[in-house]
Write a protein that holds these residues in place. Structure first.
Motif, mmCIF file in Angstrom:
data_model
loop_
_atom_site.group_PDB
_atom_site.id
_atom_site.type_symbol
_atom_site.label_atom_id
_atom_site.label_comp_id
_atom_site.label_asym_id
_atom_site.label_seq_id
_atom_site.Cartn_x
_atom_site.Cartn_y
_atom_site.Cartn_z
ATOM 1 N N LYS A 17 -1.954 0.270 5.745
ATOM 2 C CA LYS A 17 -1.093 -0.405 6.729
ATOM 3 C C LYS A 17 -1.865 -1.556 7.373
ATOM 4 C CE LYS A 17 1.892 3.317 8.429
ATOM 5 N NZ LYS A 17 2.333 3.986 9.642
ATOM 6 N N GLU A 41 1.817 11.359 17.955
ATOM 7 C CA GLU A 41 3.223 11.258 17.528
ATOM 8 C C GLU A 41 4.105 12.236 18.276
ATOM 9 O OE1 GLU A 41 4.813 10.716 13.771
ATOM 10 O OE2 GLU A 41 3.114 9.592 12.981
ATOM 11 N N ASP A 70 5.188 2.556 13.556
ATOM 12 C CA ASP A 70 5.636 3.780 12.924
ATOM 13 C C ASP A 70 6.613 3.398 11.827
ATOM 14 O OD1 ASP A 70 5.349 6.695 13.016
ATOM 15 O OD2 ASP A 70 7.521 6.650 13.209
ATOM 16 N N SER A 71 6.503 4.056 10.693
ATOM 17 C CA SER A 71 7.404 3.730 9.579
ATOM 18 C C SER A 71 7.943 5.001 8.946
ATOM 19 C CB SER A 71 6.693 2.939 8.470
ATOM 20 O OG SER A 71 5.446 2.508 8.840
ATOM 21 N N SER A 86 8.692 11.485 7.513
ATOM 22 C CA SER A 86 8.219 10.972 6.219
ATOM 23 C C SER A 86 6.777 11.371 5.923
ATOM 24 C CB SER A 86 8.349 9.447 6.179
ATOM 25 O OG SER A 86 9.707 9.086 6.225
ATOM 26 N N SER A 87 5.946 11.340 6.947
ATOM 27 C CA SER A 87 4.538 11.633 6.728
ATOM 28 C C SER A 87 4.344 13.097 6.323
ATOM 29 C CB SER A 87 3.794 11.321 8.022
ATOM 30 O OG SER A 87 2.460 11.493 7.834
ATOM 31 N N TYR A 90 5.745 13.733 2.837
ATOM 32 C CA TYR A 90 4.867 13.169 1.806
ATOM 33 C C TYR A 90 3.693 14.112 1.543
ATOM 34 C CZ TYR A 90 1.835 9.962 -0.674
ATOM 35 O OH TYR A 90 1.033 9.390 -1.625
ATOM 36 N N PHE A 112 13.567 1.548 3.988
ATOM 37 C CA PHE A 112 12.335 1.732 4.747
ATOM 38 C C PHE A 112 12.531 1.061 6.095
ATOM 39 C CE2 PHE A 112 9.380 2.006 0.925
ATOM 40 C CZ PHE A 112 8.711 3.154 1.338
ATOM 41 N N PHE A 146 1.178 2.304 -1.544
ATOM 42 C CA PHE A 146 0.799 3.631 -1.068
ATOM 43 C C PHE A 146 2.070 4.402 -0.719
ATOM 44 C CE2 PHE A 146 1.289 1.074 2.694
ATOM 45 C CZ PHE A 146 1.725 1.923 3.693
ATOM 46 N N TYR A 148 5.344 6.144 -0.363
ATOM 47 C CA TYR A 148 6.579 6.223 -1.153
ATOM 48 C C TYR A 148 6.792 5.009 -2.060
ATOM 49 C CZ TYR A 148 7.813 10.132 1.922
ATOM 50 O OH TYR A 148 7.815 11.326 2.595
ATOM 51 N N ASP A 149 5.862 4.072 -2.081
ATOM 52 C CA ASP A 149 6.052 2.850 -2.878
ATOM 53 C C ASP A 149 6.423 3.107 -4.350
ATOM 54 O OD1 ASP A 149 5.716 1.131 -0.769
ATOM 55 O OD2 ASP A 149 3.601 0.730 -1.152
ATOM 56 N N LYS A 169 5.197 -7.407 -2.058
ATOM 57 C CA LYS A 169 5.525 -6.412 -1.021
ATOM 58 C C LYS A 169 5.385 -7.025 0.378
ATOM 59 C CE LYS A 169 4.796 -1.889 0.900
ATOM 60 N NZ LYS A 169 3.864 -0.819 1.246
ATOM 61 N N HIS A 174 9.630 -3.841 4.828
ATOM 62 C CA HIS A 174 9.969 -3.516 6.214
ATOM 63 C C HIS A 174 8.839 -3.947 7.151
ATOM 64 C CE1 HIS A 174 7.678 -0.583 4.095
ATOM 65 N NE2 HIS A 174 7.517 0.242 5.116
ATOM 66 N N ARG A 175 7.584 -3.726 6.680
ATOM 67 C CA ARG A 175 6.424 -4.090 7.512
ATOM 68 C C ARG A 175 6.356 -5.607 7.671
ATOM 69 N NH1 ARG A 175 3.603 -0.864 5.308
ATOM 70 N NH2 ARG A 175 4.034 0.737 6.852
HETATM 71 P P1 IMP Z 1 3.615 6.951 9.580
HETATM 72 O O1 IMP Z 1 4.237 5.701 10.102
HETATM 73 O O2 IMP Z 1 2.112 6.820 9.522
HETATM 74 O O3 IMP Z 1 4.101 8.172 10.285
HETATM 75 O O4 IMP Z 1 4.014 7.043 8.048
HETATM 76 C C1 IMP Z 1 5.153 7.707 7.603
HETATM 77 C C2 IMP Z 1 5.091 7.997 6.114
HETATM 78 O O5 IMP Z 1 5.743 6.941 5.434
HETATM 79 C C3 IMP Z 1 3.712 8.147 5.502
HETATM 80 O O6 IMP Z 1 3.740 9.176 4.539
HETATM 81 C C4 IMP Z 1 3.476 6.836 4.827
HETATM 82 O O7 IMP Z 1 2.668 6.973 3.679
HETATM 83 C C5 IMP Z 1 4.886 6.397 4.464
HETATM 84 N N1 IMP Z 1 4.964 4.946 4.509
HETATM 85 C C6 IMP Z 1 4.861 4.163 5.606
HETATM 86 N N2 IMP Z 1 4.926 2.873 5.247
HETATM 87 C C7 IMP Z 1 5.062 2.860 3.910
HETATM 88 C C8 IMP Z 1 5.140 1.814 2.973
HETATM 89 O O8 IMP Z 1 5.065 0.621 3.271
HETATM 90 N N3 IMP Z 1 5.272 2.187 1.698
HETATM 91 C C9 IMP Z 1 5.338 3.492 1.297
HETATM 92 N N4 IMP Z 1 5.237 4.505 2.132
HETATM 93 C C10 IMP Z 1 5.090 4.195 3.441
#
Ligand code: IMP
Length: 202
Positions: A17, A41, A70-71, A86-87, A90, A112, A146, A148-149, A169, A174-175
């Motif tokens: 990230k 979190e 946060d993603s 998501s985290s 995963y 995303f 990385f 879910y890519d 990318k 989204h980022r």
């Molecule tokens: P967090 O924002 O660190 O809680 O991440 C949430 C989950 O989403 C983690 O498992 C990340 O690996 C996944 N994630 C976040 N951003 C991306 C991305 O850009 N691509 C793929 N997976 C992502």
């Protein structure tokens, strides 16, 4: 005069990230430093609240100016799951677990989301959200990126983010959308940004 008295930090335990955010902000002349630790979190269905809370708690130990993001990935056929989880998902069932859940679904739509919270001690957070729509692939494809890519195909592409270059990318993700919004807001010279005390690095 530019100085590094008040650099801008991105708090994240995820080096991918940090690398992506640095590349996205570079064309705006914005340099960030890595505060390498995980955010605290809170459990909440909205990424906005998770990012805001993460920033607030981080500012208890760090003056800022600080960025916290946060993603998550939201899958239509699963009513938005895993979204804010998501985290955890995963790390537990992983990509194959998601593909298994979707095995019988023809609707593969997903998006995303990334929400960035920016702030400094004593100031309220400013939030910036970016989303990218796409679909979940049938197989895990690609070794780039990385998380879910390797199972996410953005709309307009036939390849997963796991198969595309970082340049692709970092202009479609989204980022990219969230950090670009932040950079444009900051560059427009908002008084809030000035109050945060952040001085661009030379
Ligand atoms: P967090 O924002 O660190 O809680 O991440 C949430 C989950 O989403 C983690 O498992 C990340 O690996 C996944 N994630 C976040 N951003 C991306 C991305 O850009 N691509 C793929 N997976 C992502």
């Amino acid at each position: 005069m530019p100085s590094d008295d008040k650099p801008l930090w991105l708090l994240t335990g995820n080096s991918n990230k940090f690398r992506e955010a640095s590349s996205i902000l570079a064309p705006f002349g914005i340099t960030i430093r890595h505060l390498k630790r995980s955010k605290v979190e809170v459990q909440d269905p909205r990424l906005e609240n998770i990012a805001r809370f993460g920033l607030k708690t981080a500012l208890e130990n760090h003056q800022g100016p600080l960025l916290v993001e946060d993603s998550g990935i939201f899958i239509k056929a699963l009513s938005g799951f895993p979204g804010p989880y998501s985290s955890f998902v995963y790390e537990t069932i992983g990509l194959r677990g998601i593909l298994d859940m979707l095995r019988r679904h023809s609707d593969r739509r997903a998006y995303f989301q990334c929400t960035v919270a920016f702030g400094s001690s004593g100031l309220d957070a400013h939030l910036f959200t970016g989303k990218v729509a796409g679909k979940i692939s049938r197989r895990v494809v690609g070794i780039k990126g990385f998380g879910y890519d390797p199972i996410f195909i953005p709309d307009g592409s036939t390849k997963t983010f796991g198969q595309t270059s970082s340049t692709f990318k970092n202009s479609h993700s989204h980022r990219a959308k969230a950090f670009q919004k932040f950079a444009k807001w900051y560059s427009s010279g908002s008084t809030y940004a000035l109050k945060s005390g952040w001085v661009r690095e030379p």
